[in-house]
Design an enzyme around this catalytic site. Structure first.
Site, PDB file in Angstrom:
ATOM      1  N   GLU A 163     -51.049 -16.535  -3.506  1.00  0.00           N
ATOM      2  CA  GLU A 163     -50.743 -16.337  -4.849  1.00  0.00           C
ATOM      3  C   GLU A 163     -52.135 -16.733  -5.650  1.00  0.00           C
ATOM      4  OE1 GLU A 163     -47.646 -19.191  -5.629  1.00  0.00           O
ATOM      5  OE2 GLU A 163     -45.947 -17.716  -4.663  1.00  0.00           O
ATOM      6  N   GLU A 358     -43.065 -15.319   1.134  1.00  0.00           N
ATOM      7  CA  GLU A 358     -42.136 -16.592   0.662  1.00  0.00           C
ATOM      8  C   GLU A 358     -41.010 -15.961  -0.073  1.00  0.00           C
ATOM      9  OE1 GLU A 358     -44.098 -19.105  -2.376  1.00  0.00           O
ATOM     10  OE2 GLU A 358     -45.795 -19.443  -0.714  1.00  0.00           O
TER      11      GLU A 358
HETATM   12  O1  IFM Z   1     -43.863 -24.105  -3.947  1.00  0.00           O
HETATM   13  C1  IFM Z   1     -44.393 -23.027  -4.380  1.00  0.00           C
HETATM   14  C2  IFM Z   1     -45.354 -22.547  -3.314  1.00  0.00           C
HETATM   15  O2  IFM Z   1     -46.562 -23.474  -3.166  1.00  0.00           O
HETATM   16  C3  IFM Z   1     -45.886 -21.329  -3.899  1.00  0.00           C
HETATM   17  N1  IFM Z   1     -45.059 -20.235  -4.224  1.00  0.00           N
HETATM   18  C4  IFM Z   1     -43.755 -20.635  -4.957  1.00  0.00           C
HETATM   19  C5  IFM Z   1     -43.107 -22.049  -4.419  1.00  0.00           C
HETATM   20  C6  IFM Z   1     -42.228 -22.568  -5.454  1.00  0.00           C
HETATM   21  O3  IFM Z   1     -42.351 -22.891  -6.467  1.00  0.00           O
END
Ligand code: IFM
Length: 452
Positions: A163, A358
């Site tokens: 990210e 994710e």
């Molecule tokens: O916890 C975070 C993660 O570190 C990065 N992506 C989003 C998740 C939820 O906010």
């Protein structure tokens, strides 16, 4: 059709969010270690000092992963645990922790997927300019080399950056995350360019020093777009909006094309370059060659999407959400369609096998009087999202899905106030309880989607 037999069902975490042990094992400091110590920076003054104590309890956690039937675990390495100053001396104790974790996973039949950077920028590197310093690409490359040398005999799957939209945008534009700065736009574009150079250099080093053929990817995020109807014009509108320049320059990092076009195509998207011309650093052909060092797979973190249709004037427009639209505890909209259309549009454009690196939700989870954690909302969320994902799996080359998160953890500026886990963690006692959703996921994995 459904999911391929070898579809990878996993769960993910990141180092600072779960490890704890911040003053142990020779770890150096990173920007979050420093940032959370100041009042007002994280909810309730929370810190990741203890988090889930995964550093000491990883064997117990791997046993729970095994019970869930996870095929893979995606975790990140804390750069400052391996290289306390970011460069130079290697901390053997840090390497040993990750190496033991890898062994334990393999013994349990769980494939390790390593992310090199999930926001733990070593403080010493920050003091040397961090992402503003062009040398960071070499420093990150050196770190990647060490990981390849020490782990790639057993780990064949890597993601470089997690990210970049967040670790540049939330950290240096909106000040929500460490180090909590608001920098001039020029600086943020330079940082993004250096982060992409660091990604490319890491890919080169992993390839060069890997002890077996490696599968290397990248894990950006963004809000996906999905069409209001199946009409071709709405589909086209959603596609166009997904890759378009964001409206708000002060939140410019929240987009797909700036971060992914250069990695795959070797150039920044033209429309963006036109819009941002006056802020951009010098960009050389050599830089673009490094940035576009070929990767094998494309990771994408996907949590939600915007509904889009083609407007009257032939311009894509957002379909406003109705009042009372479903949302998660953290106030993010529930839009399962994003797991169908997101991978589909990304695959069409980038033509790389896709992993959902994710996806998940935070809920108001608590231990009920029967000692269990009932989280029907999460089960419903997962079933809805994964059903949509199945459509994508039937249309494009989709390799895996990592649920965020394996367990409740330190949710950055929100501290422990948001619970994203399949496993409930009591942060007072460190007791773990598999939530109902963990049992549901176990069944889903066993039947490869048969219970959807
Ligand atoms: O916890 C975070 C993660 O570190 C990065 N992506 C989003 C998740 C939820 O906010």
């Amino acid at each position: 059709m459904g999911f391929a037999k070898d579809f990878v069902w996993g769960a993910a975490t990141s180092a600072y969010q779960v490890e704890g042990a911040v003053n142990e094992g020779g770890k150096g400091k990173h920007i979050w270690d420093i940032y959370v110590k100041e009042p007002g920076h994280a909810y309730g003054g929370h810190t990741g000092d203890m988090a889930c104590d995964h550093y000491h309890r990883f064997k117990e956690d791997v046993a729970l992963m095994k019970e869930m039937g996870l095929k893979a675990y995606r975790f990140s390495i804390d750069w400052s645990r391996v290289l306390p100053a970011g460069t130079g001396r290697v901390n053997e104790e840090g390497i040993k922790f990750y190496s033991d974790l890898v062994d334990c996973l393999i013994e349990s039949g769980i494939e390790p997927y390593v992310t090199l950077f999930h926001w733990e920028l070593p403080y010493e590197i920050y003091k040397r300019g961090g992402w503003l310093n062009p040398d960071i690409a070499e420093w990150f490359g050196e770190y990647a080399k060490i990981i390849a040398e020490r782990l790639s005999d057993r780990v064949s799957h890597y993601f470089t950056l997690n990210e970049p939209q967040c670790f540049i945008g939330l950290s240096y534009l909106t000040k929500e995350h460490a180090p909590g700065l608001k920098l001039p736009l020029n600086d943020t574009f330079l940082m993004s360019h250096n982060a992409l150079r660091a990604h490319g250099r890491a890919v080169q080093m992993l390839r060069e020093y890997g002890k077996q053929p490696l599968t290397i990817g990248y894990a950006p995020t963004a809000t996906m777009c999905y069409p209001e109807t199946d009409k071709s014009e709405d589909i086209e509108a959603a596609r166009q909006m997904l890759f378009s320049v964001p409206q708000d320059i002060n939140n410019w990092t929240w987009n797909v094309a700036w971060w992914s076009d250069p990695v795959i195509f070797g150039h920044y998207p033209e429309e963006f370059v036109k819009s941002y011309e006056s802020y951009l650093p010098e960009i050389t052909d050599e830089d673009m060659k490094i940035i576009s060092e070929p990767i094998d797979v494309y990771g994408q973190n996907i949590y939600n999407g915007k509904c889009v249709r083609m407007g009257e004037g032939g311009k894509p427009e957002i379909v406003e959400r109705y009042e009372g639209f479903p949302k998660t505890a953290i106030d993010w909209p529930v839009t399962p369609e994003c797991l169908h259309w997101g991978p589909r549009f990304l695959y069409e454009r980038y033509k790389k096998p896709i992993y959902i690196t994710e996806n998940g939700m935070s809920c108001h989870d608590m231990v009920s009087s029967d000692g269990k954690v009932h989280d029907p909302n999460r089960i419903d969320f997962m079933a809805g999202y994964i059903k949509e994902l199945r459509k994508a799996a039937e249309e494009v080359d989709l390799r895996g899905y990592f649920h965020w998160s394996l367990m409740d953890n330190f949710e950055w500026a929100k501290g422990y106030s948001e619970r994203f886990g399949l496993i409930y963690v009591n942060f007072k006692t460190q007791e773990r309880i598999m939530k109902d959703s963990a049992y549901w996921y176990a069944d889903m994995i066993k039947t490869n989607g048969g219970n959807l």
